[in-house]
Design a protein around this motif. Sequence first.
Motif, short mmCIF file in Angstrom:
data_model
loop_
_atom_site.label_atom_id
_atom_site.label_comp_id
_atom_site.label_asym_id
_atom_site.label_seq_id
_atom_site.Cartn_x
_atom_site.Cartn_y
_atom_site.Cartn_z
N MET A 34 -4.72 2.96 15.60
CA MET A 34 -5.80 3.69 16.46
C MET A 34 -5.46 4.65 17.37
N TYR A 35 -4.17 4.82 17.67
CA TYR A 35 -3.72 5.87 18.25
C TYR A 35 -3.72 7.15 17.71
N GLY A 36 -3.60 7.18 16.37
CA GLY A 36 -3.31 8.29 15.53
C GLY A 36 -4.43 9.57 15.78
N PRO A 37 -5.77 9.31 15.82
CA PRO A 37 -6.74 10.30 16.46
C PRO A 37 -6.49 10.98 17.45
N HIS A 38 -6.11 9.95 18.59
CA HIS A 38 -6.04 10.41 19.86
C HIS A 38 -4.61 11.31 20.01
N LEU A 39 -3.45 11.03 18.88
CA LEU A 39 -2.17 11.90 19.17
C LEU A 39 -2.60 13.12 18.50
N ALA A 40 -3.30 13.24 17.48
CA ALA A 40 -3.44 14.46 16.62
C ALA A 40 -3.52 15.58 17.42
N PRO A 41 -4.37 15.98 18.73
CA PRO A 41 -4.27 16.93 19.31
C PRO A 41 -3.00 17.65 19.86
N LEU A 42 -2.31 16.36 19.91
CA LEU A 42 -0.77 17.06 20.52
C LEU A 42 0.05 17.11 19.36
N GLY A 43 -0.34 16.62 18.22
CA GLY A 43 0.64 17.08 17.15
C GLY A 43 1.96 16.31 17.00
N VAL A 51 8.60 8.12 22.81
CA VAL A 51 9.50 9.02 23.25
C VAL A 51 9.06 10.08 24.32
N MET A 52 8.04 10.52 24.20
CA MET A 52 7.20 11.51 25.27
C MET A 52 6.95 10.69 26.45
N LEU A 53 6.34 9.41 26.27
CA LEU A 53 6.35 8.55 27.39
C LEU A 53 7.57 8.43 28.25
N ALA A 54 8.52 7.94 27.65
CA ALA A 54 9.68 7.89 28.31
C ALA A 54 10.29 9.00 28.82
N LEU A 55 10.12 10.12 28.19
CA LEU A 55 10.50 11.32 29.04
C LEU A 55 9.78 11.82 30.01
N TRP A 56 8.42 11.53 30.03
CA TRP A 56 7.53 11.81 31.10
C TRP A 56 7.87 10.95 32.21
N GLU A 57 8.51 9.71 32.10
CA GLU A 57 8.94 9.07 33.20
C GLU A 57 10.12 9.51 33.83
N ARG A 111 5.97 19.02 29.18
CA ARG A 111 5.41 18.56 30.40
C ARG A 111 3.85 18.73 30.56
N ALA A 112 3.69 19.96 29.98
CA ALA A 112 1.86 20.19 29.96
C ALA A 112 1.24 19.13 29.04
N ALA A 113 1.94 18.71 28.15
CA ALA A 113 1.30 17.67 27.20
C ALA A 113 1.23 16.44 27.72
N ARG A 114 1.53 16.24 28.81
CA ARG A 114 1.18 14.90 29.50
C ARG A 114 -0.18 15.00 30.12
N LYS A 115 -0.67 16.07 30.56
CA LYS A 115 -1.90 16.35 31.21
C LYS A 115 -3.04 15.64 30.00
N GLN A 116 -2.62 16.29 28.71
CA GLN A 116 -3.73 15.95 27.87
C GLN A 116 -3.52 14.47 27.24
#
Length: 157
Positions: A34-43, A51-57, A111-116
């Motif tokens: 289910m995450y696939g379509p939501h993550l596609a814009p982030l590539g 990994v990005m969630l952990a790094l955003w923390e 860092r900017a990808a977090r906003k999206q």
Amino acid sequence: MTTDPGPTAERDLLRLDEQVCFALAVASRTVVAMYGPHLAPLGITHPQYLVMLALWEEAPRHQGELARTVRLEPATLSPLLTRLEKIGYIQRVSSSGDARVRLVGLTEEGRAARKQAEAIPAAILADLDMDIDELASLRDSLSELIVRAEKAGDERA
């Protein structure tokens, strides 16, 4: 799924639909997909999202600590980091204290990808037609299951 046979009937514990491992495997594949379509814009893929969630923390992080945080083997994490580096979200540098230690940090684009990404949790809640309390309760139950399974694994080792 089968109906509960009740307290007087014998349960066949080898039925597929009685297996917690089967329910977890199907739920995991289905929800992660289910995450696939939501993550596609982030590539990015779902493991890269973790990994990005952990790094955003917290960033930068030692690569080994990051592997432990997202519960991936270092050999599995390394190619994910390579792909995140290629799309410009992270950078890896040697630690100033020890050149063998790699630090993983976010780039400005990372860092900017977090906003999206901030819209993703609400979108998943909507896709699942669940409220935040239901999902938190499920997460807490799964976290407890993980603790118990790890404890059982440690005791067998």
